[in-house]
Design an enzyme around this catalytic site. Structure first.
Site, PDB file in Angstrom:
ATOM      1  N   TYR A   1       3.983   1.152   4.031  1.00 22.24           N
ATOM      2  CA  TYR A   1       3.907  -0.260   3.437  1.00 22.24           C
ATOM      3  C   TYR A   1       3.913  -1.376   4.121  1.00 22.24           C
ATOM      4  O   TYR A   1       2.793  -2.036   4.387  1.00 22.24           O
ATOM      5  CB  TYR A   1       4.645  -0.263   2.089  1.00 22.24           C
TER       6      TYR A   1
ATOM      7  N   THR B   1       4.362 -10.379   3.023  1.00 22.55           N
ATOM      8  CA  THR B   1       5.729  -9.891   2.657  1.00 22.55           C
ATOM      9  C   THR B   1       6.855 -10.198   3.870  1.00 22.55           C
ATOM     10  O   THR B   1       6.404  -9.871   4.911  1.00 22.55           O
ATOM     11  CB  THR B   1       5.773  -8.327   1.970  1.00 22.55           C
ATOM     12  N   ASP B   2       8.136 -10.275   3.400  1.00 24.69           N
ATOM     13  CA  ASP B   2       9.230 -10.381   4.371  1.00 24.69           C
ATOM     14  C   ASP B   2       9.018  -9.004   5.222  1.00 24.69           C
ATOM     15  O   ASP B   2       9.623  -8.968   6.111  1.00 24.69           O
ATOM     16  CB  ASP B   2      10.470 -10.711   3.708  1.00 24.69           C
ATOM     17  N   GLU B   3       8.617  -7.962   4.651  1.00 24.09           N
ATOM     18  CA  GLU B   3       8.819  -6.629   5.083  1.00 24.09           C
ATOM     19  C   GLU B   3       8.126  -6.460   6.318  1.00 24.09           C
ATOM     20  O   GLU B   3       8.537  -5.569   7.530  1.00 24.09           O
ATOM     21  CB  GLU B   3       8.295  -5.564   4.149  1.00 24.09           C
TER      22      GLU B   3
ATOM     23  N   LYS C   1       0.560  -3.850   5.476  1.00 23.12           N
ATOM     24  CA  LYS C   1       0.617  -5.339   5.344  1.00 23.12           C
ATOM     25  C   LYS C   1       0.482  -5.889   6.610  1.00 23.12           C
ATOM     26  O   LYS C   1      -0.144  -6.967   6.676  1.00 23.12           O
ATOM     27  CB  LYS C   1       1.825  -5.822   4.407  1.00 23.12           C
TER      28      LYS C   1
END
Ligand code: NAD
Ligand code: DAU
Length: 348
Positions: free
Chosen positions: A152, A128-130, A156
């Site tokens: 989260y 994810t970009d997060e 990741k």
């Protein structure tokens, strides 16, 4: 790589990807391996068993269970894993991070170990970009340092680090994609777009965090699926690819667009207290995946429109979700926020 195990395939993106692969490649077989947490849903895969009999199978199991993973790989003669399985909602990770660490970190480790043990042809990690954290200016490139800021995102990012470590240390044939916000059919209505669409249909308030000026790249899920497929076919081993439209939209604009499509009033919007540690902006540089030959077919606005219409036409799918566990979660996440917003409005 024609016998794939799609972990987390009963969730939002995994189910769209499973359908996409089975439709596109008549010689592929797919095993969906999914624990069926609150976010996993057999309705997402409803038509596949019949349409693709002999090429599609489902197994309810946990990616943290090493012996179940090993058995599945052996009995289905799997030659590649695409890992979508994760706890995925930022707000739930703030409430209760435990399951995030279990699945997103330990579960990834279990799958990597199995890839090593059975010498699979590929392990693909859906990231994810997060993991890049809040990006005030510019856009994140794949070579940028990761700086996750929510439980989260940190879980990741930890999974990503393990994937890279297994590639470097054991020469595992890995690839990875880091996607921006996906929207489209079968997204659990805790995520903002399906939450706002379904609330607006019911004339319920839309709880917009803070000033609503946070920026997100809302991409259509099928565009993301095409990019993952391209990386599986043509991506370089050991490489990471960002996937998004490359443009962004403030949340307030996304909200207004949904209301406009549905013909609902802006008075439904409630500015509620913000998410803790809210990343105000993500932005991906997508030149690397574009150079591989991928272009998104939909802009953010088109993705929002298609998604909104899908929820209007598929009440059968989301109405039954918005009861039971969902109601308890909703009350815990939004009860005090909406009460506070009401108080603020009365004082103003
Ligand atoms: P989702 O929450 O809709 O689905 C997750 C699926 O994983 C569910 O079917 C769930 O049952 C399954 N699962 C959870 N824990 C499991 C476990 N221990 N063992 C086996 N299965 C388990 O998620 P999604 O939005 O489809 O996201 C899929 C992947 O894509 C995730 O890895 C997520 O981090 C990543 N991602 C999501 C987005 C997005 O906008 N939704 C964007 C970029 C990346
Ligand atoms: O960016 C990719 C990520 O996108 C994925 O890795 C995650 O799995 C996925 O959940 C999503 O994370 P976000 O936190 O960006 O998505 P969410 O839909 O929860 O929120 C999108 C934006 O909307 C964010 O700025 C917070 C805001 N929001 C969200 C909710 C749920 C609100 O204003 N109100 C809300 O009620």
């Amino acid at each position: 790589m024609k016998r794939l195990m799609i972990t987390g395939g009963a969730g939002f993106i995994g189910s769209n990807f499973t359908r996409y692969l089975l439709e596109r490649y008549p010689d592929y077989t797919v095993l969906v391996y999914d624990k069926l947490t609150y976010a996993g849903n057999m309705d997402n895969l409803g038509d596949l068993a019949e349409r693709f009999a002999g090429r599609y199978a489902f197994l309810q199991a946990d990616i943290c269970d090493a012996s179940a993973v090993d058995d599945a790989i052996q009995s289905h003669r799997i030659d590649a894993i695409v890992n979508f399985a994760a706890e995925t909602h930022v707000d739930r990770s703030i409430m209760d991070p435990d399951a995030f660490i279990q699945t997103d970190v330990y579960g990834t480790y279990v799958l990597l170990e199995a890839t090593r043990k059975f010498e699979l042809g590929r392990y693909h990690q859906i990231s994810t970009d997060e993991v890049y954290g809040h990006v005030p200016v510019g856009s994140s490139r794949e070579t940028d340092a990761i700086a996750p800021r929510s439980p989260y995102a940190a879980s990741k990012a930890s999974g990503d680090l393990l994937v890279n470590a297994y590639h470097v240390t054991y020469n595992l044939p890995v690839t990875m994609t880091r996607g921006a916000n996906n929207i489209g059919p079968y997204q659990y209505p805790e995520k903002v777009v399906p939450l706002f669409v379904t609330n607006a249909i019911d004339n319920e308030p839309l709880p917009l965090y803070g000033d609503g000026l946070q920026m997100r790249d809302y991409q259509y899920v099928v565009d993301h699926c095409e990019a993952i497929d391209l990386v599986l076919q043509r991506g370089e081993i050991g490489e990471v690819y960002n996937v998004g439209t490359g443009s962004e939209m403030p949340n307030i604009e996304m909200t207004r667009l949904i209301l406009e499509i549905l013909g609902k009033p802006e008075s439904l919007v409630r500015h509620v207290p913000d998410r803790e540690g809210h990343d105000r902006r993500y932005s991906l540089d997508v030149s690397k995946i574009r150079a591989l030959g991928w272009e998104p077919d939909h802009s953010c606005a088109e993705a929002i429109e298609l998604t909104t219409r899908w929820y209007v036409e598929n009440e059968w799918w989301w109405r039954k979700i918005k009861s039971g566990e969902y109601k308890q979660y909703y009350q815990r996440q939004y009860g005090w926020r909406l009460a506070q917003a009401g108080q603020d409005n009365r004082q103003a």
